[in-house]
Enzyme design. Structure first.
Site, PDB file in Angstrom:
ATOM      1  CG  ASP A 105      -1.992  -1.061   1.143  1.00  0.00           C
ATOM      2  OD1 ASP A 105      -2.278  -1.533   0.024  1.00  0.00           O
ATOM      3  OD2 ASP A 105      -2.546  -1.424   2.198  1.00  0.00           O
TER       4      ASP A 105
ATOM      5  CD  GLU B 285      -1.942  -4.035   3.920  1.00  0.00           C
ATOM      6  OE1 GLU B 285      -3.092  -4.306   3.547  1.00  0.00           O
ATOM      7  OE2 GLU B 285      -0.961  -4.022   3.149  1.00  0.00           O
TER       8      GLU B 285
ATOM      9  CE  LYS C  51      -5.746  -4.820   5.013  1.00  0.00           C
ATOM     10  NZ  LYS C  51      -6.473  -5.228   3.795  1.00  0.00           N
TER      11      LYS C  51
END
Length: 291
Positions: free
Chosen positions: A76, A107, A109
């Protein structure tokens, strides 16, 4: 004598915190499609990092590659060098970054406590981080002050997770710490930020190491002091979870940014020179090393 003036640093930090919080909240609340929401969150973090990090660092969504053609998972956020990494492959708007140029991977989220592909998001992030750290890297000799120096040791690759919130239990961090401890070796996580909860960093212990340098003993515990992949891999294999610390929610972005900056400047420094001939071997070419 002119009266000295001061600005309240606390208010500047609060403003910085508010700007990023507002951007993430807008993306989270106004986009309903899960894929679009994920892209919006990633882009929000990318733009924020681009805004505040020094220009020597590039920030993109990317896949990391090595000189054998091995690739990471799709990452990401990759923070990478744009001074000493001479090439970045781009196909259809997507970047493929040589592993030698990578400083950090994250990452992204919405919720750190949620699950992705049947795994807790911390474990999911650990697998993404591992897919980058495992890639082969080879440093080359370099010139410093007009003098040719041997290849430097490989640098650490910082790994983390960035989220908007933490659902569930908020009175303690026991569940998060449990998952932090489970991410060992190349999956281990260094830092992260939960926008509405706080940033965090993780301390690790390493076997004590003393070396002799210039006739004096020097403590190099937790450092990579020799060139090549093996010392680099041993660094991650040997480090053990020691402790983790969370900031207050009102300082989540500020403390995360300061911790990230400290890692980049004081723990990693500058990535080593890339061995270009290792990549050219894939097309049966080479460049002159005797220059």
């Amino acid at each position: 004598m002119a009266e000295s003036k001061k600005i309240e640093l606390k208010s500047l930090f609060a403003s910085m915190q508010h700007q990023m919080s507002a951007q993430l909240s807008t993306n989270r609340d106004n986009i309903t499609h899960s894929g679009s929401k994920g892209d919006a969150l990633e882009n929000a973090w990318i733009e924020w990092l681009r805004k505040y990090l020094p220009s020597r660092y590039s920030v993109d969504k990317a896949i990391v590659i090595d000189f054998e053609g091995n690739i990471s998972h799709q990452i990401d956020i990759v923070i990478y060098d744009n001074w000493f990494t001479p090439f970045i492959f781009t196909q259809n708007g997507f970047h493929y970054i040589p592993a030698e140029g990578v400083y950090a991977v994250f990452e992204v989220k919405p919720d750190i406590s949620d699950f992705s592909d049947g795994k807790h998001n911390i474990a999911y992030a650990g697998e993404k981080i591992e897919s980058v750290r495992v890639l082969k890297r080879e440093a080359a000799s370099f010139i410093n002050g007009g003098i040719k120096n041997s290849a430097r040791p490989l640098t650490k690759i910082l790994g983390g997770i960035l989220t908007s919130t933490k659902s569930g239990e908020k009175s303690n961090n026991n569940t998060l710490i449990k998952h932090f401890k489970e991410q060992t070796n190349l999956k281990s996580i260094d830092i992260g930020c939960i926008a509405d909860y706080g940033s965090f960093y993780i301390d690790y212990s390493s076997p004590k190491r003393i070396i002799k340098k210039f006739g004096r003993e020097q403590d190099v515990t937790g450092e990579i002091t020799e060139a090549g992949m093996q010392p680099y891999l041993e660094y991650y294999e040997n480090r053990q979870y020691l402790d983790s610390r969370f900031s207050s929610s009102e300082n989540s972005f500020v403390t995360f940014f300061m911790q990230l900056t400290r890692h980049l400047q004081q723990s990693i420094g500058t990535v080593p020179a890339i061995n270009l001939n290792k990549y050219l071997e894939s097309i049966n070419e080479q460049i002159d090393e005797d220059i």
